[in-house]
Design a protein around this motif. Sequence first.
Motif, PDB file in Angstrom:
ATOM      1  N   THR A   5       0.843  -1.205   0.000  1.00 16.13           N
ATOM      2  CA  THR A   5       0.000   0.000   0.000  1.00 16.13           C
ATOM      3  C   THR A   5       0.873   1.248   0.000  1.00 16.13           C
ATOM      4  OG1 THR A   5      -1.798  -1.138   1.113  1.00 16.13           O
ATOM      5  CG2 THR A   5      -1.821   1.251   1.232  1.00 16.13           C
ATOM      6  N   THR A   6       0.540   2.171  -0.896  1.00 14.96           N
ATOM      7  CA  THR A   6       1.324   3.401  -1.054  1.00 14.96           C
ATOM      8  C   THR A   6       0.405   4.599  -0.817  1.00 14.96           C
ATOM      9  OG1 THR A   6       2.633   2.300  -2.741  1.00 14.96           O
ATOM     10  CG2 THR A   6       2.783   4.697  -2.663  1.00 14.96           C
ATOM     11  N   LYS A   7       0.915   5.573  -0.088  1.00  7.51           N
ATOM     12  CA  LYS A   7       0.160   6.819   0.088  1.00  7.51           C
ATOM     13  C   LYS A   7       0.508   7.760  -1.052  1.00  7.51           C
ATOM     14  CE  LYS A   7      -0.650   6.998   5.019  1.00  7.51           C
ATOM     15  NZ  LYS A   7      -0.881   7.910   6.133  1.00  7.51           N
ATOM     16  N   THR A   8      -0.512   8.285  -1.709  1.00  9.20           N
ATOM     17  CA  THR A   8      -0.246   9.235  -2.778  1.00  9.20           C
ATOM     18  C   THR A   8      -1.383  10.253  -2.829  1.00  9.20           C
ATOM     19  OG1 THR A   8       0.407   9.431  -5.099  1.00  9.20           O
ATOM     20  CG2 THR A   8      -1.339   7.840  -4.631  1.00  9.20           C
ATOM     21  N   THR A   9      -1.402  11.075  -3.892  1.00  7.29           N
ATOM     22  CA  THR A   9      -2.389  12.145  -4.014  1.00  7.29           C
ATOM     23  C   THR A   9      -3.082  12.019  -5.359  1.00  7.29           C
ATOM     24  OG1 THR A   9      -0.824  13.502  -2.788  1.00  7.29           O
ATOM     25  CG2 THR A   9      -2.698  14.655  -3.747  1.00  7.29           C
ATOM     26  N   CYS A  10      -4.373  12.329  -5.379  1.00  4.80           N
ATOM     27  CA  CYS A  10      -5.194  12.171  -6.588  1.00  4.80           C
ATOM     28  C   CYS A  10      -4.614  12.966  -7.768  1.00  4.80           C
ATOM     29  CB  CYS A  10      -6.614  12.642  -6.291  1.00  4.80           C
ATOM     30  SG  CYS A  10      -7.734  12.494  -7.696  1.00  4.80           S
ATOM     31  N   LYS A 445       5.586   7.880 -11.168  1.00  8.00           N
ATOM     32  CA  LYS A 445       6.715   8.771 -10.873  1.00  8.00           C
ATOM     33  C   LYS A 445       6.501   9.447  -9.520  1.00  8.00           C
ATOM     34  CE  LYS A 445       5.053  12.983 -13.137  1.00  8.00           C
ATOM     35  NZ  LYS A 445       5.340  13.998 -14.152  1.00  8.00           N
ATOM     36  N   ASP A 446       7.603   9.945  -8.980  1.00 11.82           N
ATOM     37  CA  ASP A 446       7.575  10.615  -7.686  1.00 11.82           C
ATOM     38  C   ASP A 446       7.592  12.123  -7.877  1.00 11.82           C
ATOM     39  OD1 ASP A 446       7.664   8.492  -5.707  1.00 11.82           O
ATOM     40  OD2 ASP A 446       9.592   7.984  -6.621  1.00 11.82           O
ATOM     41  N   GLY A 447       6.913  12.819  -6.977  1.00 16.14           N
ATOM     42  CA  GLY A 447       6.925  14.278  -7.038  1.00 16.14           C
ATOM     43  C   GLY A 447       6.046  14.847  -5.945  1.00 16.14           C
ATOM     44  N   THR A 448       5.924  16.168  -5.951  1.00 19.96           N
ATOM     45  CA  THR A 448       5.038  16.826  -4.994  1.00 19.96           C
ATOM     46  C   THR A 448       4.031  17.694  -5.746  1.00 19.96           C
ATOM     47  OG1 THR A 448       6.658  18.608  -4.772  1.00 19.96           O
ATOM     48  CG2 THR A 448       6.689  16.906  -3.081  1.00 19.96           C
ATOM     49  N   VAL A 449       2.891  17.909  -5.108  1.00 23.64           N
ATOM     50  CA  VAL A 449       1.843  18.785  -5.659  1.00 23.64           C
ATOM     51  C   VAL A 449       1.308  19.654  -4.520  1.00 23.64           C
ATOM     52  CG1 VAL A 449       1.145  17.240  -7.531  1.00 23.64           C
ATOM     53  CG2 VAL A 449       0.082  16.968  -5.305  1.00 23.64           C
ATOM     54  N   THR A 450       0.745  20.796  -4.874  1.00 27.03           N
ATOM     55  CA  THR A 450       0.155  21.676  -3.851  1.00 27.03           C
ATOM     56  C   THR A 450      -1.324  21.847  -4.156  1.00 27.03           C
ATOM     57  OG1 THR A 450       2.233  22.908  -3.858  1.00 27.03           O
ATOM     58  CG2 THR A 450       0.406  23.883  -2.643  1.00 27.03           C
ATOM     59  N   ASN A 451      -2.172  21.693  -3.134  1.00 24.89           N
ATOM     60  CA  ASN A 451      -3.612  21.826  -3.384  1.00 24.89           C
ATOM     61  C   ASN A 451      -4.090  23.264  -3.131  1.00 24.89           C
ATOM     62  OD1 ASN A 451      -3.909  22.123  -0.630  1.00 24.89           O
ATOM     63  ND2 ASN A 451      -5.096  20.264  -0.328  1.00 24.89           N
ATOM     64  N   SER A 452      -5.407  23.452  -3.205  1.00 21.12           N
ATOM     65  CA  SER A 452      -5.961  24.810  -3.138  1.00 21.12           C
ATOM     66  C   SER A 452      -5.745  25.493  -1.794  1.00 21.12           C
ATOM     67  CB  SER A 452      -7.469  24.785  -3.405  1.00 21.12           C
ATOM     68  OG  SER A 452      -7.732  24.321  -4.694  1.00 21.12           O
ATOM     69  N   GLU A 453      -5.445  24.731  -0.760  1.00 19.51           N
ATOM     70  CA  GLU A 453      -5.236  25.359   0.561  1.00 19.51           C
ATOM     71  C   GLU A 453      -3.751  25.393   0.918  1.00 19.51           C
ATOM     72  OE1 GLU A 453      -6.863  23.256   3.911  1.00 19.51           O
ATOM     73  OE2 GLU A 453      -6.114  21.333   3.237  1.00 19.51           O
ATOM     74  N   ARG A 455      -1.466  23.189   0.600  1.00 22.59           N
ATOM     75  CA  ARG A 455      -0.933  21.981   1.243  1.00 22.59           C
ATOM     76  C   ARG A 455      -0.121  21.172   0.231  1.00 22.59           C
ATOM     77  NH1 ARG A 455      -2.266  20.029   6.019  1.00 22.59           N
ATOM     78  NH2 ARG A 455      -4.253  21.155   6.102  1.00 22.59           N
ATOM     79  N   ILE A 456       1.142  20.979   0.555  1.00 24.92           N
ATOM     80  CA  ILE A 456       2.036  20.196  -0.312  1.00 24.92           C
ATOM     81  C   ILE A 456       1.914  18.728   0.077  1.00 24.92           C
ATOM     82  CG2 ILE A 456       4.440  19.824  -1.000  1.00 24.92           C
ATOM     83  CD1 ILE A 456       4.969  22.757  -0.109  1.00 24.92           C
ATOM     84  N   SER A 457       1.676  17.877  -0.921  1.00 27.15           N
ATOM     85  CA  SER A 457       1.567  16.436  -0.674  1.00 27.15           C
ATOM     86  C   SER A 457       2.441  15.702  -1.670  1.00 27.15           C
ATOM     87  CB  SER A 457       0.116  15.956  -0.851  1.00 27.15           C
ATOM     88  OG  SER A 457      -0.749  16.588   0.048  1.00 27.15           O
ATOM     89  N   ARG A 458       2.795  14.493  -1.314  1.00 24.18           N
ATOM     90  CA  ARG A 458       3.569  13.658  -2.211  1.00 24.18           C
ATOM     91  C   ARG A 458       2.676  12.893  -3.176  1.00 24.18           C
ATOM     92  NH1 ARG A 458       8.248  11.042  -1.779  1.00 24.18           N
ATOM     93  NH2 ARG A 458       7.486  10.384  -3.823  1.00 24.18           N
TER      94      ARG A 458
END
Length: 884
Positions: A5-10, A445-453, A455-458
Amino acid sequence: MNMRTTKTTCAYCGVGCGMLVSVNDDGAVTIAGDPTHPANQGRLCAKGASLGETLSHPRRLLRPRMAGRDVAWAAALGEVAARFTATIAEHGPESVAFYVSGQLSTEDYYVANKLMKGYVGAANIDTNSRLCMASSVAGHKRAFGEDIVPGVYGDLDQADLVVLVGSNLAWCHPVLHQRLVAARATRGTRVVVIDPRATATCDDADLHLAIAPGSDVALFNGLLRFLDDAQFCHRDYIAAHTRDFDAALSIARDYDIETVCDITQLARDDVMQFYHWFAANARTVTAYSQGVNQSRAGTDKVNAIINCHLATARIGLPGAGPLSLTGQPNAMGGREVGGMANTLVAHREFDEPGAAARVQAFWNSPRIASRAGLKAVEMFEAVADGRVKALWIMATNPLVSLPDSGAVAAALAQCPFVVVSDISAESVTAQAAHVVLPAAGWGEKDGTVTNSERRISRQRAFVAAPGEARPDWWMVCEVAKRMGHGAGFDYAGPADILREYAALTCLDGTRVLDLGALASLDARGYEEFTPQQWPLPAGCMPRPERRLFADGNYAHADGRARFVATPYRAPLARRDKQHAFVLNSGRMRDQWHTLTRSGRVARLANHTAEPYVDVHPDDAQRLGLNLADIAELRRGAQRVLARVRVTAAQAPGTLFVPMHFSAAHASSALINGLIAAVTDPLSGQPESKAATVAMQRYGAAWYGYAITAATVTPDCAYWARMPCEGGWRIECADSRALDDIDAWFARLCGDVTAQDEWVVYRDDARGAWRGLSLREGRVHAALYVAREPVSVARDFVNSLLGVVITPAQRMALLAGRDQDACDEQGALVCSCRQVGAGRIRAAMQAGHASVSAIANVTGAGSQCGGCRIDVQKLLDARLTELAH
Ligand code: SF4
């Protein structure tokens, strides 16, 4: 069996939901919401929940391609570097451009921006986020001194009043909508929706202001005047923490209630109700989205909203503040990094004394861009007139998404050198490229994203990239090296890139965007990174919960926020005798952008499977349009054909058409072809919500519905093709008679074999034809043709494609409905759980009388919750029925 199981972002919208992706030994992938992620707390919408179904792509690009042939990476990278280098040498740095995307990771964005601004020495890098939230960026900069979203999602839980402006939250940010609905249920939050359309979001609102398209500035100017008249302006706060209040108020004073009602076409009582609620609720959040941003006055709309929050000191406090909601998963990361042509990098501007020199020294780059580059629309105009001669498009499909798309296609067709990096070569944009580079996609692939509030997530890799696909950051760095800039692009991986970017953000300690804590993130820290909101200064991780601007300190040099005077400017849309309609465009509930990902998921197509146009009943009657007819929309030579939906949710004189369809999925549905490239003068964001078009009934001689296992393009004027289990579902129609239906059906079947069994029913007098093709007993194709729009139970028909059927099912399939089924599914209501209206009605008949009870027995509404509104409507209809 082992499961990892991997934690990621939509990969989809700017809510930025955390996900738990589990992969079995056999490669099976399951996706669940991450209960520990602050953005979604375990929830997912239908799009996010079905992401696993998009991982395998039948036409995935596995190797670089040049001139239609597979080539080695070395050849492709060498060609890109050589052509960009030669173009720059001959025509100067501004003759090349990058058009990038909110789908990229922050690391991808960073190196692309660094290459263009620090090494090419021009600022011709812009992002498709320009089409989504550039007006918010410009508004934030004017008001706050930096592009900062002060609000957080938690404010929706704590507000007493939530004002949604130009936001169909229920469809476009469904997980946030569920959060708001939950807050409303527990604490009675009032919700006001300001939108020309009565959208699904209005079903959970206390007041809907069906505002005239583009008139938001007048409404909020009127609110500022009202707040001042009623002495709700916080004079101490204004004096201590802001500037230019008098200038803004002096303009706002022109907007008395009569003027506001005249411009907005709203009823006085409704406007006053909104004004009184705003005045009375200190905990007010104004959340806004594309209906505000996609306008020639988008920046003024943003500032007119912020003015009202500054005037009442409702900013930076729990449950209070303006909250811009972005469309894409990393629109925020891109604008932070500098992926927009009018920002240098990391919230540093071109007109900031010394900024360019400091950045150049940090990068140790040979040059630095000294002025803003071409914004998205300008960039393609420059391609058209030959100023830009080499263009690299990353992870986006501008031939579908940019306004005036016919002109964009013409521009690209004559551009001397076009590179596209994407996961497949089948988008219309990729087909126009000289070089196509295979990109690693979401989950690879690996990276980071920032959402509307903020918040940086992997985003984390959980499967290997297929073939020779590589991340975009790697491609950019490899091209940079071949252009002679190896020293600046020698990264070990994305963590290395993030560290450099983070160090740049805190270069001089002047910006609120400070990621200093990430500058020393080691490999393990990057791998284990948990979602964090910026600012993240050095020594501050995990960051304690802190609201920006709570102390009244803003990012302008003097620490004060700015009011902005915002005189109302009407949309340029001018209705005349021919172009009698104002056209609005936007999203469908279960689809995303240009359908290149979500358009491959069969269950997402069940909600809506073709382009449609929403028309007010009066307009429909005037034009002789009936429900399910085909309408023809025109602007110049551009034409769109769409299914008619007659609905009072649409204001008279206005139309709504979804933005998603291109030639890949429909015959004539490229809505951006009808939209002129009118932009906001400050933000450069196109006005996608108020175009003028002509419309008439399309005189179809026949209508058809088909399923087929073959991938074919129907030969008819109107078709729309979306996936269903085992093949395709196709809507079709034409004004020309179908003389030889058997032959037409044969083409729809693809390759017809002598062993195929056909079952045909025809009624020539009524113009009806129904046929099945069975191959080895399995349904291979079915077609239903009629003079009227075809009425068959599509979910039932679709469910039999590829299935070995009994004689009884054969008759039912020919009839187009499952007459024996007592739990007839009917129209699909819940995409996540595949529950139709028939099953929901059966549950109601069995005595289940609430949305929750129905969710328990049918599953409808139990996943993303986006359809709970539709379930409630069925319940209301049932109650009305029983009352009579
Ligand atoms: Fe993805 Fe849906 Fe969450 Fe948006 S709301 S991030 S599309 S799961």
